[in-house]
Design a protein around this motif. Structure first.
Motif, PDB file in Angstrom:
ATOM      1  N   GLU A 181       1.091   4.077  -2.992  1.00 30.57           N
ATOM      2  CA  GLU A 181       0.784   5.479  -2.718  1.00 30.57           C
ATOM      3  C   GLU A 181       1.927   6.379  -3.175  1.00 30.57           C
ATOM      4  OE1 GLU A 181      -0.894   8.232   0.976  1.00 30.57           O
ATOM      5  OE2 GLU A 181      -0.689   6.052   1.198  1.00 30.57           O
ATOM      6  N   SER A 182       3.161   5.951  -2.942  1.00 25.88           N
ATOM      7  CA  SER A 182       4.316   6.731  -3.421  1.00 25.88           C
ATOM      8  C   SER A 182       4.362   6.748  -4.942  1.00 25.88           C
ATOM      9  CB  SER A 182       5.612   6.136  -2.868  1.00 25.88           C
ATOM     10  OG  SER A 182       5.656   6.231  -1.467  1.00 25.88           O
ATOM     11  N   ASP A 228      -7.214   1.615  -2.821  1.00 27.30           N
ATOM     12  CA  ASP A 228      -7.170   2.424  -1.605  1.00 27.30           C
ATOM     13  C   ASP A 228      -5.955   3.352  -1.594  1.00 27.30           C
ATOM     14  OD1 ASP A 228      -9.502   1.353  -0.643  1.00 27.30           O
ATOM     15  OD2 ASP A 228      -8.528  -0.115   0.664  1.00 27.30           O
ATOM     16  N   ALA A 229      -4.809   2.854  -2.051  1.00 27.28           N
ATOM     17  CA  ALA A 229      -3.609   3.692  -2.092  1.00 27.28           C
ATOM     18  C   ALA A 229      -3.786   4.847  -3.072  1.00 27.28           C
ATOM     19  CB  ALA A 229      -2.401   2.845  -2.483  1.00 27.28           C
ATOM     20  N   ALA A 230      -4.396   4.574  -4.221  1.00 24.14           N
ATOM     21  CA  ALA A 230      -4.662   5.634  -5.188  1.00 24.14           C
ATOM     22  C   ALA A 230      -5.613   6.674  -4.593  1.00 24.14           C
ATOM     23  CB  ALA A 230      -5.244   5.044  -6.470  1.00 24.14           C
ATOM     24  N   TYR A 286      -8.740   5.895 -10.337  1.00 21.55           N
ATOM     25  CA  TYR A 286      -8.274   4.510 -10.429  1.00 21.55           C
ATOM     26  C   TYR A 286      -9.003   3.754 -11.526  1.00 21.55           C
ATOM     27  CZ  TYR A 286      -7.251  -0.284  -8.860  1.00 21.55           C
ATOM     28  OH  TYR A 286      -6.850  -1.595  -8.786  1.00 21.55           O
ATOM     29  N   ALA A 339       0.816  -1.208   0.000  1.00 18.81           N
ATOM     30  CA  ALA A 339       0.000   0.000   0.000  1.00 18.81           C
ATOM     31  C   ALA A 339       0.854   1.264   0.000  1.00 18.81           C
ATOM     32  CB  ALA A 339      -0.930  -0.005   1.213  1.00 18.81           C
ATOM     33  N   ARG A 354      -6.010   7.471  -1.435  1.00 23.78           N
ATOM     34  CA  ARG A 354      -5.290   8.287  -0.450  1.00 23.78           C
ATOM     35  C   ARG A 354      -4.366   9.295  -1.128  1.00 23.78           C
ATOM     36  NH1 ARG A 354      -4.810   3.241   1.981  1.00 23.78           N
ATOM     37  NH2 ARG A 354      -2.631   3.069   1.289  1.00 23.78           N
ATOM     38  N   ALA A 355      -3.868   8.944  -2.306  1.00 23.89           N
ATOM     39  CA  ALA A 355      -2.991   9.856  -3.036  1.00 23.89           C
ATOM     40  C   ALA A 355      -3.775  10.891  -3.837  1.00 23.89           C
ATOM     41  CB  ALA A 355      -2.084   9.054  -3.974  1.00 23.89           C
ATOM     42  N   GLU A 401       1.960   9.335  -6.528  1.00 21.44           N
ATOM     43  CA  GLU A 401       2.174  10.773  -6.338  1.00 21.44           C
ATOM     44  C   GLU A 401       2.467  11.450  -7.674  1.00 21.44           C
ATOM     45  OE1 GLU A 401       5.166  11.512  -3.447  1.00 21.44           O
ATOM     46  OE2 GLU A 401       4.107  10.502  -1.810  1.00 21.44           O
TER      47      GLU A 401
END
Length: 378
Positions: free
Chosen positions: A64-65, A89-91, A98, A60, A93-94, A68
């Motif tokens: 997310e990194s 979910d990571a996308a 998606y 995750a 949060r960023a 960015e």
């Protein structure tokens, strides 16, 4: 910029190439920096609009990194039931939209539609060949039928043949889809609802558009049921045509085997049946309505090119603001005619389109001997 996880893989590399031909900067991601670099050196040498970054779709924080600075993240790493929720979910949060080239009903349930709509974010799932194009193409044919004067549609028959290899990931995706609650062998759409054991498998020989001998396997998937509801038809048959004894035998056994063993059997069977043949996809849709019958046949160059092209088109539609906030299935939210145009249009002088479409005259029966001539193309 659009990021593609699994961007040098079977489906992902076709998505990356389609995005670049459309003029989008791309970030290619995957677990192997070496494989990504080799793909770019071979297929997109010295392209300043492409970069690559190591990322694991199941990590995750790493996703997310990776996300960015992106506008859209496309997940072509699978199987999606193991990677999709983490990547989505990571996308989110960023702050990135998606797209998943796979993504089944279970992932659709996990992603909170209200959360996406409230944040003005988008998630588009099932943006591949099957599911994805198998839902978009019948909708496009329905548009053509209505344009020809049909006030309502009554029945639909969809025949699909895929002659191609299975990768381990695509085999696991197939097995997952076949076990969905909405799916079922021998199930048909009758009187506006799924009806178990409405059909039986049968051997067919030299059907129009499907030369040779094969076995028709009736099966209604969750996507097929959604398509039937969207078309408003009373009855519908979805038939998979299998030509090759090894894949047919594997289909009959894989559902009682552990997933990895079943996937291995499918991969081996597909290699044996594909020997001496080129990958190809054929999909024939016949729609009857109050005024006439409308028939169209799609010829594609294989699972990976079509899946990659659909995922790339979905990402482009999201980027252009053509998809409203929320989480969606691709076939439910994309413009089907625009999607077909993207697949049948050559985006570079030396690159043929990955699909072509035949339109039969209004009222033609495509499975009668006198109805096999190509009448039009998109």
């Amino acid at each position: 910029m659009i990021g593609v996880i699994g961007g040098y893989g079977d489906v992902g590399r076709h998505a990356v190439l389609a995005l670049r031909r459309a003029g989008h900067p791309v970030r290619v991601g995957g677990r192997s920096a070496t494989a990504a670099a080799e793909f770019l050196a071979r297929d997109l040498p010295d392209d300043p609009a492409v970069e690559h970054q190591t990322v694991d779709a199941r990590d995750a924080g790493g996703v997310e990194s990776f996300a960015e600075g992106l506008d859209v993240l496309v997940n072509c790493a699978g199987p999606s039931h193991l990677t999709g929720s983490t990547a989505a979910d990571a996308a989110f949060r960023a702050g990135v939209d998606y797209v998943d080239a796979a993504g089944d009903d279970a992932l659709h349930v996990l992603l909170d539609d209200g959360r996406y709509r409230g944040a003005g974010r988008r998630a588009v799932l099932s943006a591949g060949l099957r599911p994805g194009l198998t839902g978009l193409f019948p909708r496009a044919v329905a548009h053509w039928a209505r344009a020809a004067g049909a006030a309502y549609l009554d029945t639909v028959t969809v025949r699909t043949r895929v002659v191609d290899l299975f990768t381990t990931t695509s085999a696991l995706e197939y097995l997952r889809g076949a076990s969905d609650p909405g799916a079922g062998p021998l199930v048909a759409w009758r009187d506006g609802a799924p009806r178990p054991r409405a059909l039986t498998r049968r051997t067919v020989t030299d059907l129009p558009f499907f030369p040779g001998t094969g076995t028709e396997l009736p099966q209604l998937s969750a996507e097929d049921a959604r398509t039937a509801r969207a078309l408003g038809v009373r009855d519908g048959d979805w038939l998979t045509l299998v030509q090759g004894e090894h894949v047919l035998a594997a289909f009959d056994r894989v559902h009682v085997l552990p997933p990895q063993e079943a996937a291995g059997r499918l991969c081996r069977a597909a290699r044996l049946d594909l020997a001496g043949r080129l990958p190809a996809v054929t999909m024939a849709v016949v729609l009857t309505g109050d005024t006439a019958t409308r028939t169209a046949v799609l010829h594609g160059s294989g699972n990976a090119p079509l899946s990659g092209a659909v995922a790339a088109h979905a990402a482009t539609a999201v980027l252009r603001g053509e998809v409203p906030p929320g989480r969606h299935f691709a076939a439910d939210v994309l413009d089907p005619e625009a999607a077909l145009t993207a697949l049948t249009r050559s985006q570079a002088p030396d690159v043929p389109p990955c699909a072509r479409i035949e339109l039969l005259p209004d009222g033609a029966d495509p499975f009668a001997p006198d109805a096999v001539a190509e009448v039009g193309a998109l």
